[in-house]
Design a protein around this motif. Structure first.
Motif, PDB file in Angstrom:
ATOM      1  N   PHE A  74       0.804  -1.222   0.000  1.00 38.33           N
ATOM      2  CA  PHE A  74       0.000   0.000   0.000  1.00 38.33           C
ATOM      3  C   PHE A  74       0.838   1.275   0.000  1.00 38.33           C
ATOM      4  O   PHE A  74       0.272   2.372  -0.064  1.00 38.33           O
ATOM      5  CB  PHE A  74      -0.941  -0.003   1.204  1.00 38.33           C
ATOM      6  CG  PHE A  74      -2.112  -0.930   1.040  1.00 38.33           C
ATOM      7  CD1 PHE A  74      -3.290  -0.486   0.455  1.00 38.33           C
ATOM      8  CD2 PHE A  74      -2.034  -2.247   1.436  1.00 38.33           C
ATOM      9  CE1 PHE A  74      -4.364  -1.340   0.285  1.00 38.33           C
ATOM     10  CE2 PHE A  74      -3.104  -3.111   1.274  1.00 38.33           C
ATOM     11  CZ  PHE A  74      -4.273  -2.659   0.693  1.00 38.33           C
ATOM     12  N   THR A  75       2.162   1.152   0.069  1.00 41.28           N
ATOM     13  CA  THR A  75       3.007   2.353   0.086  1.00 41.28           C
ATOM     14  C   THR A  75       4.066   2.338  -1.021  1.00 41.28           C
ATOM     15  O   THR A  75       4.122   3.248  -1.838  1.00 41.28           O
ATOM     16  CB  THR A  75       3.695   2.500   1.445  1.00 41.28           C
ATOM     17  OG1 THR A  75       4.467   1.314   1.744  1.00 41.28           O
ATOM     18  CG2 THR A  75       2.670   2.703   2.560  1.00 41.28           C
ATOM     19  N   LEU A  76       4.896   1.304  -1.046  1.00 44.58           N
ATOM     20  CA  LEU A  76       6.000   1.256  -2.007  1.00 44.58           C
ATOM     21  C   LEU A  76       5.587   0.712  -3.368  1.00 44.58           C
ATOM     22  O   LEU A  76       6.142   1.111  -4.397  1.00 44.58           O
ATOM     23  CB  LEU A  76       7.144   0.390  -1.452  1.00 44.58           C
ATOM     24  CG  LEU A  76       7.707   0.779  -0.082  1.00 44.58           C
ATOM     25  CD1 LEU A  76       8.830  -0.177   0.313  1.00 44.58           C
ATOM     26  CD2 LEU A  76       8.206   2.209  -0.084  1.00 44.58           C
ATOM     27  N   ARG A  77       4.644  -0.196  -3.389  1.00 45.84           N
ATOM     28  CA  ARG A  77       4.310  -0.910  -4.618  1.00 45.84           C
ATOM     29  C   ARG A  77       3.530  -0.095  -5.657  1.00 45.84           C
ATOM     30  O   ARG A  77       3.826  -0.192  -6.852  1.00 45.84           O
ATOM     31  CB  ARG A  77       3.511  -2.170  -4.262  1.00 45.84           C
ATOM     32  CG  ARG A  77       3.024  -2.958  -5.474  1.00 45.84           C
ATOM     33  CD  ARG A  77       2.225  -4.180  -5.030  1.00 45.84           C
ATOM     34  NE  ARG A  77       1.547  -4.792  -6.155  1.00 45.84           N
ATOM     35  CZ  ARG A  77       2.117  -5.629  -7.011  1.00 45.84           C
ATOM     36  NH1 ARG A  77       3.391  -5.950  -6.876  1.00 45.84           N
ATOM     37  NH2 ARG A  77       1.437  -6.149  -8.000  1.00 45.84           N
ATOM     38  N   PRO A  78       2.554   0.732  -5.272  1.00 45.11           N
ATOM     39  CA  PRO A  78       1.722   1.380  -6.286  1.00 45.11           C
ATOM     40  C   PRO A  78       2.527   2.216  -7.283  1.00 45.11           C
ATOM     41  O   PRO A  78       3.392   3.005  -6.909  1.00 45.11           O
ATOM     42  CB  PRO A  78       0.791   2.276  -5.447  1.00 45.11           C
ATOM     43  CG  PRO A  78       0.706   1.584  -4.138  1.00 45.11           C
ATOM     44  CD  PRO A  78       2.068   1.027  -3.904  1.00 45.11           C
ATOM     45  N   ALA A  79       2.227   2.018  -8.556  1.00 45.77           N
ATOM     46  CA  ALA A  79       2.878   2.767  -9.629  1.00 45.77           C
ATOM     47  C   ALA A  79       1.986   2.700 -10.863  1.00 45.77           C
ATOM     48  O   ALA A  79       1.194   1.769 -11.027  1.00 45.77           O
ATOM     49  CB  ALA A  79       4.268   2.208  -9.938  1.00 45.77           C
ATOM     50  N   VAL A  80       2.123   3.700 -11.712  1.00 40.29           N
ATOM     51  CA  VAL A  80       1.405   3.725 -12.987  1.00 40.29           C
ATOM     52  C   VAL A  80       2.433   3.864 -14.096  1.00 40.29           C
ATOM     53  O   VAL A  80       3.284   4.756 -14.060  1.00 40.29           O
ATOM     54  CB  VAL A  80       0.397   4.895 -13.044  1.00 40.29           C
ATOM     55  CG1 VAL A  80      -0.175   5.037 -14.452  1.00 40.29           C
ATOM     56  CG2 VAL A  80      -0.718   4.683 -12.032  1.00 40.29           C
ATOM     57  N   TYR A  81       2.376   2.949 -15.064  1.00 38.77           N
ATOM     58  CA  TYR A  81       3.286   2.948 -16.212  1.00 38.77           C
ATOM     59  C   TYR A  81       2.465   3.253 -17.459  1.00 38.77           C
ATOM     60  O   TYR A  81       1.497   2.550 -17.756  1.00 38.77           O
ATOM     61  CB  TYR A  81       3.970   1.589 -16.359  1.00 38.77           C
ATOM     62  CG  TYR A  81       4.755   1.158 -15.144  1.00 38.77           C
ATOM     63  CD1 TYR A  81       6.135   1.374 -15.056  1.00 38.77           C
ATOM     64  CD2 TYR A  81       4.132   0.529 -14.071  1.00 38.77           C
ATOM     65  CE1 TYR A  81       6.860   0.980 -13.941  1.00 38.77           C
ATOM     66  CE2 TYR A  81       4.848   0.131 -12.948  1.00 38.77           C
ATOM     67  CZ  TYR A  81       6.212   0.359 -12.893  1.00 38.77           C
ATOM     68  OH  TYR A  81       6.919  -0.028 -11.782  1.00 38.77           O
ATOM     69  N   ALA A  82       2.863   4.282 -18.167  1.00 32.48           N
ATOM     70  CA  ALA A  82       2.101   4.689 -19.353  1.00 32.48           C
ATOM     71  C   ALA A  82       3.036   4.881 -20.530  1.00 32.48           C
ATOM     72  O   ALA A  82       4.124   5.448 -20.392  1.00 32.48           O
ATOM     73  CB  ALA A  82       1.343   5.989 -19.071  1.00 32.48           C
ATOM     74  N   ASN A  83       2.610   4.374 -21.685  1.00 29.53           N
ATOM     75  CA  ASN A  83       3.332   4.643 -22.929  1.00 29.53           C
ATOM     76  C   ASN A  83       2.322   4.824 -24.049  1.00 29.53           C
ATOM     77  O   ASN A  83       1.127   4.992 -23.789  1.00 29.53           O
ATOM     78  CB  ASN A  83       4.355   3.536 -23.227  1.00 29.53           C
ATOM     79  CG  ASN A  83       3.706   2.164 -23.362  1.00 29.53           C
ATOM     80  OD1 ASN A  83       2.622   2.010 -23.924  1.00 29.53           O
ATOM     81  ND2 ASN A  83       4.376   1.144 -22.839  1.00 29.53           N
ATOM     82  N   GLU A  84       2.775   4.795 -25.267  1.00 27.36           N
ATOM     83  CA  GLU A  84       1.896   5.078 -26.401  1.00 27.36           C
ATOM     84  C   GLU A  84       0.945   3.931 -26.721  1.00 27.36           C
ATOM     85  O   GLU A  84       0.029   4.104 -27.530  1.00 27.36           O
ATOM     86  CB  GLU A  84       2.738   5.407 -27.640  1.00 27.36           C
ATOM     87  CG  GLU A  84       3.585   6.664 -27.475  1.00 27.36           C
ATOM     88  CD  GLU A  84       4.479   6.923 -28.668  1.00 27.36           C
ATOM     89  OE1 GLU A  84       4.446   6.091 -29.603  1.00 27.36           O
ATOM     90  OE2 GLU A  84       5.192   7.946 -28.678  1.00 27.36           O
ATOM     91  N   GLU A  85       1.143   2.777 -26.100  1.00 23.82           N
ATOM     92  CA  GLU A  85       0.316   1.616 -26.414  1.00 23.82           C
ATOM     93  C   GLU A  85      -0.663   1.250 -25.301  1.00 23.82           C
ATOM     94  O   GLU A  85      -1.765   0.793 -25.597  1.00 23.82           O
ATOM     95  CB  GLU A  85       1.210   0.408 -26.709  1.00 23.82           C
ATOM     96  CG  GLU A  85       2.092   0.600 -27.931  1.00 23.82           C
ATOM     97  CD  GLU A  85       2.989  -0.594 -28.191  1.00 23.82           C
ATOM     98  OE1 GLU A  85       2.900  -1.583 -27.432  1.00 23.82           O
ATOM     99  OE2 GLU A  85       3.781  -0.535 -29.149  1.00 23.82           O
ATOM    100  N   ARG A  86      -0.261   1.460 -24.040  1.00 25.28           N
ATOM    101  CA  ARG A  86      -1.127   0.969 -22.969  1.00 25.28           C
ATOM    102  C   ARG A  86      -0.855   1.686 -21.658  1.00 25.28           C
ATOM    103  O   ARG A  86       0.154   2.375 -21.483  1.00 25.28           O
ATOM    104  CB  ARG A  86      -0.945  -0.541 -22.786  1.00 25.28           C
ATOM    105  CG  ARG A  86       0.520  -0.956 -22.579  1.00 25.28           C
ATOM    106  CD  ARG A  86       0.823  -1.158 -21.134  1.00 25.28           C
ATOM    107  NE  ARG A  86       2.211  -1.540 -20.919  1.00 25.28           N
ATOM    108  CZ  ARG A  86       3.115  -0.724 -20.432  1.00 25.28           C
ATOM    109  NH1 ARG A  86       2.802   0.522 -20.171  1.00 25.28           N
ATOM    110  NH2 ARG A  86       4.362  -1.135 -20.213  1.00 25.28           N
ATOM    111  N   LEU A  87      -1.776   1.472 -20.733  1.00 34.39           N
ATOM    112  CA  LEU A  87      -1.659   1.967 -19.370  1.00 34.39           C
ATOM    113  C   LEU A  87      -1.565   0.753 -18.452  1.00 34.39           C
ATOM    114  O   LEU A  87      -2.446  -0.111 -18.474  1.00 34.39           O
ATOM    115  CB  LEU A  87      -2.891   2.806 -19.018  1.00 34.39           C
ATOM    116  CG  LEU A  87      -2.949   3.423 -17.619  1.00 34.39           C
ATOM    117  CD1 LEU A  87      -1.893   4.518 -17.477  1.00 34.39           C
ATOM    118  CD2 LEU A  87      -4.337   4.004 -17.346  1.00 34.39           C
ATOM    119  N   ARG A  88      -0.487   0.677 -17.677  1.00 34.95           N
ATOM    120  CA  ARG A  88      -0.327  -0.436 -16.737  1.00 34.95           C
ATOM    121  C   ARG A  88      -0.392   0.108 -15.318  1.00 34.95           C
ATOM    122  O   ARG A  88       0.386   0.974 -14.947  1.00 34.95           O
ATOM    123  CB  ARG A  88       0.993  -1.182 -16.962  1.00 34.95           C
ATOM    124  CG  ARG A  88       1.163  -2.389 -16.035  1.00 34.95           C
ATOM    125  CD  ARG A  88       2.227  -3.339 -16.565  1.00 34.95           C
ATOM    126  NE  ARG A  88       3.558  -2.763 -16.498  1.00 34.95           N
ATOM    127  CZ  ARG A  88       4.413  -2.955 -15.487  1.00 34.95           C
ATOM    128  NH1 ARG A  88       4.060  -3.697 -14.448  1.00 34.95           N
ATOM    129  NH2 ARG A  88       5.619  -2.410 -15.517  1.00 34.95           N
TER     130      ARG A  88
END
Length: 231
Positions: free
Chosen positions: A71-85
């Motif tokens: 709930f603190t270190l793990r959350p992240a959002v990865y975005a590029n031209e193809e998808r949102l992770r």
């Protein structure tokens, strides 16, 4: 809030799917502090405690450490031209832009899939306090700009061009200064608008549970319950 993907090799051309990474600095800082306290108390109990205390401390650490990290270190959002992770505490959701209907910001930031399913963006928390401060800065900037305009019609730049207002006044949201997480959501909306119809941005939504978090946490909870039941 955003860090570049460093896995790019200079010998290869720039990839079309290079990630932008978004995290909450305060969440990471809070997680590090919380884990430091947990390890300090847990190790102290393991070293100085009696047999039952040691087992209780071990079970509690097995339960708390994965959840605190999730709930603190793990959350992240990865975005590029193809998808949102989206890497949330207990799940990883991958949405090709073609499957994204909208990105919403209210009391939390979330992405809405075309199926109607909503996914919260844990790594991009909403700060109502930051929004209030941004609005106050925008109001001050507007007042200063109006005063400068009445006094002299703005500053002169190179070539005699007028520069009215400031960076904040020229920001997104109709000229209002934006809170940091709102700027991040603007970036994501821009990616959706630009690439939502691209061929590489099509596909299916995938959701994976974070068993590396759930497994240890469940084991710790079961062990703790057994120890408490044994008295």
């Amino acid at each position: 809030m955003t860090t570049p993907d460093h896995e790019h090799h200079p010998s290869t051309p720039d990839p079309a799917a290079r990630d932008r990474v978004y995290r909450s600095p305060m969440g990471v800082l809070g997680g590090v502090a919380l884990l430091a306290i947990v390890f300090w108390l847990g190790i102290d109990a393991l070293v100085r405690g009696e047999s039952r205390t040691q087992w209780l401390a071990l079970a509690a650490m097995i339960l708390i450490v994965p959840l605190a990290s999730a709930f603190t270190l793990r959350p992240a959002v990865y975005a590029n031209e193809e998808r949102l992770r989206i890497r949330n505490p207990l799940r990883v959701i991958v949405l090709p832009w073609g499957q994204v209907a909208s990105l919403r910001s209210a009391y939390s930031n979330e992405v809405v899939a075309k199926s109607g399913t909503k996914y919260q963006l844990w790594a991009i928390p909403v700060s109502l306090r930051a929004r209030k401060k941004a609005a106050q800065r925008a109001d001050r900037t507007a007042a200063e700009t109006n005063a400068a305009g009445r006094g002299g019609g703005g500053r002169k730049g190179r070539g005699g061009r007028d520069f009215e207002g400031s960076f904040g006044a020229a920001d997104a949201d109709g000229g209002r200064t934006r809170a940091e997480t709102d700027k991040v959501m603007d970036d994501l909306r821009e990616l959706l608008e630009r690439h939502g119809d691209d061929e590489p941005a099509q596909g299916e939504v995938t959701v994976r549970w974070a068993y590396e978090i759930v497994g240890p946490a469940v084991a710790g909870a079961v062990l703790l319950l057994i120890l408490l039941a044994m008295g």
